[in-house]
Design a protein around this motif. Structure first.
Motif, mmCIF file in Angstrom:
data_model
loop_
_atom_site.group_PDB
_atom_site.id
_atom_site.type_symbol
_atom_site.label_atom_id
_atom_site.label_comp_id
_atom_site.label_asym_id
_atom_site.label_seq_id
_atom_site.Cartn_x
_atom_site.Cartn_y
_atom_site.Cartn_z
ATOM 1 N N GLU A 59 1.176 3.915 -3.043
ATOM 2 C CA GLU A 59 0.844 5.847 -2.680
ATOM 3 C C GLU A 59 2.210 6.313 -3.158
ATOM 4 O O GLU A 59 1.494 7.079 -3.601
ATOM 5 C CB GLU A 59 0.713 5.732 -0.950
ATOM 6 C CG GLU A 59 -0.405 5.715 -0.473
ATOM 7 C CD GLU A 59 -1.545 5.797 -1.320
ATOM 8 O OE1 GLU A 59 -1.998 7.179 -2.294
ATOM 9 O OE2 GLU A 59 -2.511 5.047 -1.636
ATOM 10 N N LYS A 102 -2.778 9.152 -10.949
ATOM 11 C CA LYS A 102 -2.814 7.880 -10.638
ATOM 12 C C LYS A 102 -3.206 6.561 -11.726
ATOM 13 O O LYS A 102 -3.067 5.667 -11.730
ATOM 14 C CB LYS A 102 -3.450 7.681 -9.531
ATOM 15 C CG LYS A 102 -4.784 7.382 -9.227
ATOM 16 C CD LYS A 102 -5.170 7.615 -7.595
ATOM 17 C CE LYS A 102 -6.844 7.534 -7.201
ATOM 18 N NZ LYS A 102 -7.149 7.537 -6.158
ATOM 19 N N TYR A 148 1.928 6.669 -7.313
ATOM 20 C CA TYR A 148 1.339 7.713 -7.488
ATOM 21 C C TYR A 148 1.827 9.313 -6.669
ATOM 22 O O TYR A 148 0.761 9.581 -7.548
ATOM 23 C CB TYR A 148 -0.273 7.392 -6.412
ATOM 24 C CG TYR A 148 -0.997 6.591 -6.887
ATOM 25 C CD1 TYR A 148 -1.354 5.620 -7.940
ATOM 26 C CD2 TYR A 148 -2.028 5.844 -5.267
ATOM 27 C CE1 TYR A 148 -1.824 4.495 -8.375
ATOM 28 C CE2 TYR A 148 -2.707 5.013 -5.666
ATOM 29 C CZ TYR A 148 -2.630 4.067 -6.974
ATOM 30 O OH TYR A 148 -3.241 3.391 -7.432
ATOM 31 N N GLU A 149 2.683 9.185 -6.263
ATOM 32 C CA GLU A 149 3.062 10.311 -5.888
ATOM 33 C C GLU A 149 4.181 10.667 -6.433
ATOM 34 O O GLU A 149 4.108 12.004 -7.226
ATOM 35 C CB GLU A 149 3.666 10.758 -4.234
ATOM 36 C CG GLU A 149 4.344 11.277 -4.187
ATOM 37 C CD GLU A 149 5.075 11.867 -3.177
ATOM 38 O OE1 GLU A 149 5.443 12.501 -2.732
ATOM 39 O OE2 GLU A 149 5.241 10.750 -2.246
ATOM 40 N N LYS A 201 0.785 -1.272 -0.376
ATOM 41 C CA LYS A 201 0.090 0.293 0.248
ATOM 42 C C LYS A 201 0.573 1.173 0.196
ATOM 43 O O LYS A 201 0.663 2.419 -1.002
ATOM 44 C CB LYS A 201 -0.761 -0.324 1.052
ATOM 45 C CG LYS A 201 -1.962 1.600 1.919
ATOM 46 C CD LYS A 201 -2.413 0.845 2.195
ATOM 47 C CE LYS A 201 -3.610 2.022 2.252
ATOM 48 N NZ LYS A 201 -4.337 2.557 3.470
#
Length: 234
Positions: free
Chosen positions: A43, A56, A46-47, A39
């Motif tokens: 993330e 994303k 996506y950043e 997870k």
């Protein structure tokens, strides 16, 4: 290593076509165990996508689904993933449309300021080098012939090869172009596999003498860290 990464010239050939964009960016994170779990890794991907102007939703797509400019953004995100200090940019814009080149260069300069990055920017576009580089090194046939602060090298080129290169840069001024003197580079490029003794540029240099053909010139400090390797510097 984690501290050094690379952005490649061809944004398609440098991306694994069998991996999604998310897997490409996450590969380094997984190898170096920089995220505690899947997870957190997701993330972080996506950043990074958001940092380079993608969303994303792009994480689940494959490289062939993107344009050239978008692929290069993915390559930049991959390079930034490990928080490097030094990035080699190997002709990072030469394969892109002219309309996209400025966007990519501005993005690289933005990251340089915000993340404290150092770039080794390899390019043939002299105008772009002047725009992005603090210091410039000019190479001929694998040998550095001139090096120094960018404005010094461009404003006072000392080596005949540098002078010839800069004289060929087009200027968007018809009046200037009418009177501008270009320095032609005659002769043939010698074999890079078996170079002859002496200065490697001597076969094309108008100043060449017997000394140039027998002795390799050592770099000379002209002023303030501006070096040039030539036997006949003014």
């Amino acid at each position: 290593t984690r501290k050094m990464q690379m952005i490649f010239q061809d944004p398609y050939a440098s991306l694994n076509p069998f991996f999604t964009v998310g897997e490409i960016i996450a590969e380094g994170l997984e190898l170096h165990k920089l995220c505690a779990n899947a997870k957190e890794r997701r993330e972080r991907v996506y950043e990074l996508l958001n940092m380079v102007g993608l969303s994303k939703e792009h994480a689940n797509r494959f490289p062939h689904e993107f344009s050239g400019g978008q692929r290069q953004r993915v390559g930049i995100a991959r390079a930034l993933a490990l928080n490097p200090e030094f990035i080699v940019c190997d002709e990072p814009i030469s394969a892109l449309d002219v309309s996209i080149q400025a966007q990519v260069v501005n993005m690289l300069m933005k990251f340089q300021r915000e993340l404290g990055l150092t770039y080794l920017f390899i390019a043939h576009d002299l105008s772009m080098v002047r725009h992005i580089a603090d210091e410039t090194a000019v190479m001929y046939l694998g040998t550095m012939v001139e090096y120094g602060p960018t404005e010094e090298v461009y404003g006072h080129p000392a080596h005949p090869y540098t002078q010839g290169l800069l004289s060929a840069v087009p200027v968007a001024d018809p009046d200037y172009e009418k009177t501008h003197h270009r320095i032609p580079m005659e002769g043939e490029v010698p074999s890079p596999i078996d170079p002859k003794p002496g200065c490697r540029f001597c076969g094309r240099c108008p100043r060449a003498t017997e000394q140039c053909r027998t002795q390799t010139p050592a770099p000379k400090d002209l002023s303030g860290g501006h070096f040039a390797a030539c036997h006949h510097l003014d």
